[in-house]
Design a protein around this motif. Structure first.
Motif, PDB file in Angstrom:
ATOM      1  N   LEU A 163      16.244  -4.264  -2.498  1.00  0.00           N
ATOM      2  CA  LEU A 163      14.563  -4.350  -2.760  1.00  0.00           C
ATOM      3  C   LEU A 163      14.393  -5.420  -3.884  1.00  0.00           C
ATOM      4  O   LEU A 163      15.186  -5.130  -5.094  1.00  0.00           O
ATOM      5  CB  LEU A 163      14.116  -2.877  -3.513  1.00  0.00           C
ATOM      6  CG  LEU A 163      14.202  -1.896  -2.443  1.00  0.00           C
ATOM      7  CD1 LEU A 163      13.690  -0.442  -2.993  1.00  0.00           C
ATOM      8  CD2 LEU A 163      13.418  -2.273  -1.016  1.00  0.00           C
ATOM      9  N   ALA A 164      13.734  -6.342  -3.800  1.00  0.00           N
ATOM     10  CA  ALA A 164      13.739  -7.315  -4.684  1.00  0.00           C
ATOM     11  C   ALA A 164      12.603  -7.240  -5.675  1.00  0.00           C
ATOM     12  O   ALA A 164      12.908  -7.656  -7.128  1.00  0.00           O
ATOM     13  CB  ALA A 164      13.162  -8.789  -4.130  1.00  0.00           C
ATOM     14  N   ALA A 165      11.678  -6.319  -5.581  1.00  0.00           N
ATOM     15  CA  ALA A 165      10.777  -5.878  -6.445  1.00  0.00           C
ATOM     16  C   ALA A 165       9.860  -4.571  -6.165  1.00  0.00           C
ATOM     17  O   ALA A 165       9.561  -4.634  -4.993  1.00  0.00           O
ATOM     18  CB  ALA A 165       9.545  -7.097  -6.975  1.00  0.00           C
ATOM     19  N   VAL A 166       9.743  -3.638  -7.101  1.00  0.00           N
ATOM     20  CA  VAL A 166       8.820  -2.751  -7.025  1.00  0.00           C
ATOM     21  C   VAL A 166       7.845  -2.614  -8.161  1.00  0.00           C
ATOM     22  O   VAL A 166       8.073  -2.380  -9.083  1.00  0.00           O
ATOM     23  CB  VAL A 166       9.512  -1.281  -7.029  1.00  0.00           C
ATOM     24  CG1 VAL A 166       8.474  -0.193  -6.833  1.00  0.00           C
ATOM     25  CG2 VAL A 166      10.584  -1.149  -5.883  1.00  0.00           C
ATOM     26  N   SER A 167       6.697  -3.127  -7.938  1.00  0.00           N
ATOM     27  CA  SER A 167       5.873  -3.409  -8.741  1.00  0.00           C
ATOM     28  C   SER A 167       4.145  -2.719  -8.515  1.00  0.00           C
ATOM     29  O   SER A 167       4.081  -2.335  -7.567  1.00  0.00           O
ATOM     30  CB  SER A 167       5.417  -4.954  -8.840  1.00  0.00           C
ATOM     31  OG  SER A 167       4.905  -5.611  -7.679  1.00  0.00           O
ATOM     32  N   ALA A 168       3.664  -2.380  -9.605  1.00  0.00           N
ATOM     33  CA  ALA A 168       2.423  -1.705  -9.697  1.00  0.00           C
ATOM     34  C   ALA A 168       1.390  -2.709  -9.402  1.00  0.00           C
ATOM     35  O   ALA A 168       1.328  -3.631  -9.598  1.00  0.00           O
ATOM     36  CB  ALA A 168       2.085  -0.903 -10.900  1.00  0.00           C
ATOM     37  N   LYS A 169      -0.107  -1.986  -9.091  1.00  0.00           N
ATOM     38  CA  LYS A 169      -1.045  -2.987  -9.210  1.00  0.00           C
ATOM     39  C   LYS A 169      -1.212  -3.565 -10.520  1.00  0.00           C
ATOM     40  O   LYS A 169      -0.978  -2.888 -11.397  1.00  0.00           O
ATOM     41  CB  LYS A 169      -2.500  -2.287  -8.641  1.00  0.00           C
ATOM     42  CG  LYS A 169      -2.177  -1.815  -7.038  1.00  0.00           C
ATOM     43  CD  LYS A 169      -1.797  -2.771  -6.057  1.00  0.00           C
ATOM     44  CE  LYS A 169      -2.084  -2.517  -4.540  1.00  0.00           C
ATOM     45  NZ  LYS A 169      -2.180  -3.624  -3.694  1.00  0.00           N
TER      46      LYS A 169
ATOM     47  N   LEU B  88       9.001   7.337  -2.079  1.00  0.00           N
ATOM     48  CA  LEU B  88       8.161   6.991  -3.456  1.00  0.00           C
ATOM     49  C   LEU B  88       7.184   8.031  -3.339  1.00  0.00           C
ATOM     50  O   LEU B  88       6.587   8.161  -4.472  1.00  0.00           O
ATOM     51  CB  LEU B  88       7.652   5.689  -3.111  1.00  0.00           C
ATOM     52  CG  LEU B  88       8.456   4.497  -3.390  1.00  0.00           C
ATOM     53  CD1 LEU B  88       7.732   3.078  -3.254  1.00  0.00           C
ATOM     54  CD2 LEU B  88       9.295   4.514  -4.614  1.00  0.00           C
ATOM     55  N   GLY B  89       6.692   8.829  -2.523  1.00  0.00           N
ATOM     56  CA  GLY B  89       5.673   9.654  -2.472  1.00  0.00           C
ATOM     57  C   GLY B  89       6.028  10.863  -3.008  1.00  0.00           C
ATOM     58  O   GLY B  89       5.273  12.004  -3.462  1.00  0.00           O
ATOM     59  N   GLU B  90       7.268  11.101  -3.520  1.00  0.00           N
ATOM     60  CA  GLU B  90       8.013  12.175  -4.220  1.00  0.00           C
ATOM     61  C   GLU B  90       8.083  11.759  -5.769  1.00  0.00           C
ATOM     62  O   GLU B  90       8.592  12.536  -6.507  1.00  0.00           O
ATOM     63  CB  GLU B  90       9.281  12.617  -3.712  1.00  0.00           C
ATOM     64  CG  GLU B  90       9.239  12.919  -2.179  1.00  0.00           C
ATOM     65  CD  GLU B  90      10.478  13.227  -1.584  1.00  0.00           C
ATOM     66  OE1 GLU B  90      11.448  12.898  -2.382  1.00  0.00           O
ATOM     67  OE2 GLU B  90      10.743  13.645  -0.503  1.00  0.00           O
TER      68      GLU B  90
ATOM     69  N   LEU C 245       9.030   2.736 -10.483  1.00  0.00           N
ATOM     70  CA  LEU C 245       9.393   1.494 -10.811  1.00  0.00           C
ATOM     71  C   LEU C 245      10.701   0.946 -11.585  1.00  0.00           C
ATOM     72  O   LEU C 245      11.071   0.107 -11.708  1.00  0.00           O
ATOM     73  CB  LEU C 245       8.264   0.918 -12.266  1.00  0.00           C
ATOM     74  CG  LEU C 245       6.712   0.747 -11.740  1.00  0.00           C
ATOM     75  CD1 LEU C 245       5.580   0.704 -12.829  1.00  0.00           C
ATOM     76  CD2 LEU C 245       6.600  -0.178 -10.454  1.00  0.00           C
ATOM     77  N   ARG C 246      11.419   2.227 -11.592  1.00  0.00           N
ATOM     78  CA  ARG C 246      12.784   2.123 -12.294  1.00  0.00           C
ATOM     79  C   ARG C 246      13.912   2.568 -11.319  1.00  0.00           C
ATOM     80  O   ARG C 246      15.124   2.576 -11.618  1.00  0.00           O
ATOM     81  CB  ARG C 246      12.841   2.981 -13.542  1.00  0.00           C
ATOM     82  CG  ARG C 246      12.150   2.761 -14.627  1.00  0.00           C
ATOM     83  CD  ARG C 246      12.463   3.458 -15.891  1.00  0.00           C
ATOM     84  NE  ARG C 246      12.419   4.897 -15.439  1.00  0.00           N
ATOM     85  CZ  ARG C 246      11.269   5.743 -15.901  1.00  0.00           C
ATOM     86  NH1 ARG C 246      10.193   5.094 -16.498  1.00  0.00           N
ATOM     87  NH2 ARG C 246      11.131   6.999 -15.658  1.00  0.00           N
TER      88      ARG C 246
ATOM     89  N   ASP D 274       0.731  -1.202   0.003  1.00  0.00           N
ATOM     90  CA  ASP D 274       0.255   0.166  -0.076  1.00  0.00           C
ATOM     91  C   ASP D 274       0.790   1.318  -0.008  1.00  0.00           C
ATOM     92  O   ASP D 274       0.505   2.295   0.614  1.00  0.00           O
ATOM     93  CB  ASP D 274      -0.908  -0.121   1.252  1.00  0.00           C
ATOM     94  CG  ASP D 274      -0.187  -0.192   2.365  1.00  0.00           C
ATOM     95  OD1 ASP D 274       1.005  -0.423   2.633  1.00  0.00           O
ATOM     96  OD2 ASP D 274      -0.856  -0.025   3.659  1.00  0.00           O
ATOM     97  N   ILE D 275       1.967   1.433  -0.639  1.00  0.00           N
ATOM     98  CA  ILE D 275       2.905   2.377  -0.735  1.00  0.00           C
ATOM     99  C   ILE D 275       2.403   3.222  -2.030  1.00  0.00           C
ATOM    100  O   ILE D 275       2.182   2.853  -3.083  1.00  0.00           O
ATOM    101  CB  ILE D 275       4.080   1.939  -1.110  1.00  0.00           C
ATOM    102  CG1 ILE D 275       4.790   1.139  -0.025  1.00  0.00           C
ATOM    103  CG2 ILE D 275       5.027   3.359  -1.126  1.00  0.00           C
ATOM    104  CD1 ILE D 275       4.842   1.628   1.400  1.00  0.00           C
ATOM    105  N   LEU D 276       1.894   4.639  -1.596  1.00  0.00           N
ATOM    106  CA  LEU D 276       1.616   5.342  -2.759  1.00  0.00           C
ATOM    107  C   LEU D 276       2.511   6.426  -3.443  1.00  0.00           C
ATOM    108  O   LEU D 276       3.470   6.607  -2.475  1.00  0.00           O
ATOM    109  CB  LEU D 276       0.196   6.164  -2.007  1.00  0.00           C
ATOM    110  CG  LEU D 276      -0.754   5.804  -1.657  1.00  0.00           C
ATOM    111  CD1 LEU D 276      -1.869   6.833  -1.228  1.00  0.00           C
ATOM    112  CD2 LEU D 276      -1.669   4.773  -2.863  1.00  0.00           C
ATOM    113  N   THR D 277       2.583   6.400  -4.615  1.00  0.00           N
ATOM    114  CA  THR D 277       3.418   7.562  -5.484  1.00  0.00           C
ATOM    115  C   THR D 277       2.803   8.790  -5.326  1.00  0.00           C
ATOM    116  O   THR D 277       1.609   9.145  -4.944  1.00  0.00           O
ATOM    117  CB  THR D 277       3.709   6.818  -6.773  1.00  0.00           C
ATOM    118  OG1 THR D 277       2.322   6.625  -7.434  1.00  0.00           O
ATOM    119  CG2 THR D 277       4.197   5.544  -6.590  1.00  0.00           C
ATOM    120  N   ALA D 278       3.646   9.598  -6.175  1.00  0.00           N
ATOM    121  CA  ALA D 278       3.291  11.218  -6.076  1.00  0.00           C
ATOM    122  C   ALA D 278       1.822  11.384  -7.022  1.00  0.00           C
ATOM    123  O   ALA D 278       1.171  12.196  -6.673  1.00  0.00           O
ATOM    124  CB  ALA D 278       4.181  11.988  -6.744  1.00  0.00           C
TER     125      ALA D 278
END
Length: 236
Positions: A153-159, A112-114, A121-122, A45-49
């Motif tokens: 960090l093994a993965a940063v993925s979107a919903k 990630l909020g910034e 994702l990159r 549930d991490i939100l981006t900008a």
């Protein structure tokens, strides 16, 4: 493990892998792990900008460096019964891991909020290093006597729905680039055809000019012959 012999509320002897005889009536032991430990985490549930939710999976690698400081915060008292000792050790390490996980989540939410979802994702490697530095400088980490060795960090993925939207946008961009390539290729072919046609016309013009020059020379020659003949006729 790092062993501390406590008698009368004071550490009277300590050392890594220490072996001692002691009386349980007067003395107690405190054993703190000195090996490298891992605290795995998965945050969904991490939100981006741009208000997109992403999932972050990784590991905080750490070890206890200030053993007395760690023992003053967490209960590392040794129990003579192996089963109880193992359960107690597991619970204490789980409590330490939860604190580090919460700190990691706070740092990830801030970084990630910034960023927008595409940038987030990159930024796996740089984001992991930023989180490591944030944890290393946190007061609670110092109070635990912990040294942060790394954050992987093994993965940063979107919903799934966001990922499908990004895939659709990327696919449309690829198709547009493909259409642009076809358009450029057709333009190049037309330009080449125009150049070929111009060369053909230029060749025809040059041939016509040569033919005209040849005809003019023939006429000049014929005129010269006639003038000579007329001159001879007048002389006669």
């Amino acid at each position: 493990e790092y062993v501390m012999v406590v008698r009368g509320g004071k550490v009277v002897r300590e050392g890594s892998g220490l072996a001692v005889f002691y009386s349980t009536k007067r003395t107690s032991l405190v054993t703190v792990p000195s090996t490298v430990l891992d605290a795995d985490f998965v945050f969904n549930d991490i939100l981006t900008a741009d208000s997109q939710s992403c999932c972050v999976q990784g590991t905080v690698t750490y070890r206890f460096r200030e053993f007395q400081q760690a023992a003053s915060i967490l209960d590392f008292a040794f129990n003579e019964r192996p089963a109880v000792q193992e359960q107690k050790r597991t619970e204490v390490l789980r409590a330490a891991a939860v604190r580090l996980q919460n700190l990691a989540k706070t740092a990830l939410a801030r970084f990630l909020g910034e960023k927008d979802i595409r940038t987030a994702l990159r930024t796996g490697d740089s984001l992991g290093e930023a989180v490591r530095q944030a944890l290393a400088e946190h007061a609670l980490v110092r109070e635990l006597g912990v040294e942060i060795l790394g954050v992987t960090l093994a993965a940063v993925s979107a919903k799934p729905e966001t990922r499908r939207a990004l895939e659709a946008a990327a696919r449309e961009q690829i198709l547009k680039e493909q259409d642009d390539a076809v358009y450029l290729r057709r333009n190049a072919a037309i330009e080449q055809e125009r150049l070929v046609r111009e060369n053909e016309l230029n060749t025809e013009i040059r041939v016509a000019e040569k033919a005209r020059e040849k005809k003019e020379r023939e006429l000049d020659t014929a005129r010269f012959v006639q003038e000579q003949e007329m001159a001879l006729e007048r002389e006669r």
